[in-house]
Design a protein around this motif. Structure first.
Motif, PDB file in Angstrom:
ATOM      1  N   ASN A  52      18.257   9.058 -56.261  1.00  0.00           N
ATOM      2  CA  ASN A  52      19.018   8.139 -56.767  1.00  0.00           C
ATOM      3  C   ASN A  52      18.288   6.766 -56.248  1.00  0.00           C
ATOM      4  N   ALA A  53      18.096   7.007 -54.720  1.00  0.00           N
ATOM      5  CA  ALA A  53      17.608   5.569 -53.803  1.00  0.00           C
ATOM      6  C   ALA A  53      16.143   5.222 -53.974  1.00  0.00           C
ATOM      7  N   LEU A  81      22.202   4.529 -48.408  1.00  0.00           N
ATOM      8  CA  LEU A  81      22.676   4.157 -47.282  1.00  0.00           C
ATOM      9  C   LEU A  81      23.361   4.282 -46.835  1.00  0.00           C
ATOM     10  N   LYS A  82      24.595   4.788 -46.621  1.00  0.00           N
ATOM     11  CA  LYS A  82      25.740   5.290 -45.519  1.00  0.00           C
ATOM     12  C   LYS A  82      25.280   6.624 -45.440  1.00  0.00           C
ATOM     13  N   VAL A  83      24.804   6.860 -45.610  1.00  0.00           N
ATOM     14  CA  VAL A  83      23.685   8.390 -45.263  1.00  0.00           C
ATOM     15  C   VAL A  83      22.293   8.247 -44.464  1.00  0.00           C
ATOM     16  N   LEU A  84      21.611   7.408 -44.368  1.00  0.00           N
ATOM     17  CA  LEU A  84      20.867   6.912 -44.116  1.00  0.00           C
ATOM     18  C   LEU A  84      20.995   5.991 -42.410  1.00  0.00           C
ATOM     19  N   GLU A  85      22.864   5.577 -42.458  1.00  0.00           N
ATOM     20  CA  GLU A  85      22.893   4.493 -41.696  1.00  0.00           C
ATOM     21  C   GLU A  85      23.665   5.816 -40.229  1.00  0.00           C
ATOM     22  N   ASP A  86      24.668   6.854 -40.694  1.00  0.00           N
ATOM     23  CA  ASP A  86      25.110   8.156 -40.648  1.00  0.00           C
ATOM     24  C   ASP A  86      24.311   8.605 -39.461  1.00  0.00           C
ATOM     25  N   HIS A 135      16.422   1.899 -42.348  1.00  0.00           N
ATOM     26  CA  HIS A 135      16.538   1.797 -44.037  1.00  0.00           C
ATOM     27  C   HIS A 135      16.216   0.454 -44.618  1.00  0.00           C
ATOM     28  N   ASP A 136      15.420  -0.024 -44.495  1.00  0.00           N
ATOM     29  CA  ASP A 136      15.021  -1.038 -44.924  1.00  0.00           C
ATOM     30  C   ASP A 136      14.744  -0.914 -46.603  1.00  0.00           C
TER      31      ASP A 136
END
Length: 284
Positions: free
Chosen positions: A164-165, A235-240, A245-246
């Motif tokens: 979905n992102a 976004l949280k998945v990418l951060e974790d 994640h620009d």
């Protein structure tokens, strides 16, 4: 029972003995009357009755609240299949809570929209342990065209969020690009004809923009607010995971701004309305 959950439930009801519950009880009653089913008064009644429970709610927090609300009613051997577009970390926490009660958990988010749900042709992403996934496959098959076991608990939710992102990034990029082209004198339909025969095409350019933006129809099938939520999960998945994640961060900001202006009921493609407004142009 929303635009996707209701047809999913209809497919399940045709294949299995089914009892339904909805937080808006009138929706459950209407659905049950249409399909000749029984309505559970609350989650406790549903959990006490069923061997397999399918949840499809706006957030993982909602699923956890429902599960905890029936804490005394879960029993060993049951399976919770969560079709919510949810949060991987919250899913893992709920799976551990259920496992302590002898209950299995599989996250099973779907993709394919209202058309796929009505046709019983959704793509289902399953996250969980193989024995439990095997049981879940049987239950989700009535509304599925493609079923894939993608990894452990939470993996299904993570994949759906990333999918979905990508949708959000495509909507924003296509909207911005087409707005610029129209201002340069290129008709939107002509631009899309070329893009869809070239390397930049996507579902957004092939279907969503021609059917919704060029026609100015703007049907409401998937709320922008829910896409905003899903991109937040991605976004949280990418951060974790420590991944850059620009692009997704920019999409999240754009969705948040559009949501604040357009409201909670706006469709996800209406993000392009805000792009048009900022550019001073109509894509047609």
């Amino acid at each position: 029972m929303g635009a996707i959950g209701r047809p999913m439930a209809a497919h399940v009801a045709r294949a299995f003995e089914t009892k339904v519950w909805n937080r808006t009880i009138e929706r459950a009653a209407s659905f049950a009357q249409e399909h000749g089913l029984r309505v559970a008064a609350d989650p406790s009644e549903l959990v006490s009755w069923a061997d397999v429970i399918i949840t499809c709610l706006p957030t993982s927090a909602d699923v956890t609240a429902v599960a905890h609300g029936a804490a005394a009613d879960w029993r060993e051997g049951q399976l919770l299949v969560d079709a919510t577009s949810g949060d991987p970390a919250e899913a893992r926490e709920l799976a551990a809570w259920l496992a302590a009660r002898g209950v299995a958990f599989v996250d099973a988010p779907v993709s394919g929209g209202t058309t796929g749900a009505e046709a019983g042709n959704l793509t289902v992403m399953l996250g969980g342990e193989p024995p439990h996934v095997g049981r879940a496959e049987t239950v989700v098959r009535p509304y599925s065209g493609k079923i894939r076991h993608v990894g452990p608990v939470g993996a299904g939710h993570a994949l759906k969020a990333i999918n979905n992102a990508l949708l959000a990034v495509n909507i924003q990029a296509a909207g911005e690009g087409l707005a610029a082209l129209v201002k340069l004198g290129v008709k939107g339909a002509v631009a899309l004809e070329v893009i869809n025969a070239s390397s930049g095409y996507s579902n957004v350019s092939q279907n969503l923009i021609p059917e919704r933006v060029l026609t100015r129809a703007w049907p409401r099938t998937f709320r922008l607010a829910l896409l905003d939520k899903d991109v937040g999960v991605a976004l949280k998945v990418l951060e974790d995971t420590g991944v850059p994640h620009d692009a997704i961060s920019v999409a999240k900001q754009a969705l948040g701004k559009a949501r604040a202006v357009l409201g909670e009921e706006a469709d996800h493609v209406e993000l392009i309305k805000e792009i048009e407004k900022a550019a001073g142009v109509v894509i047609e």
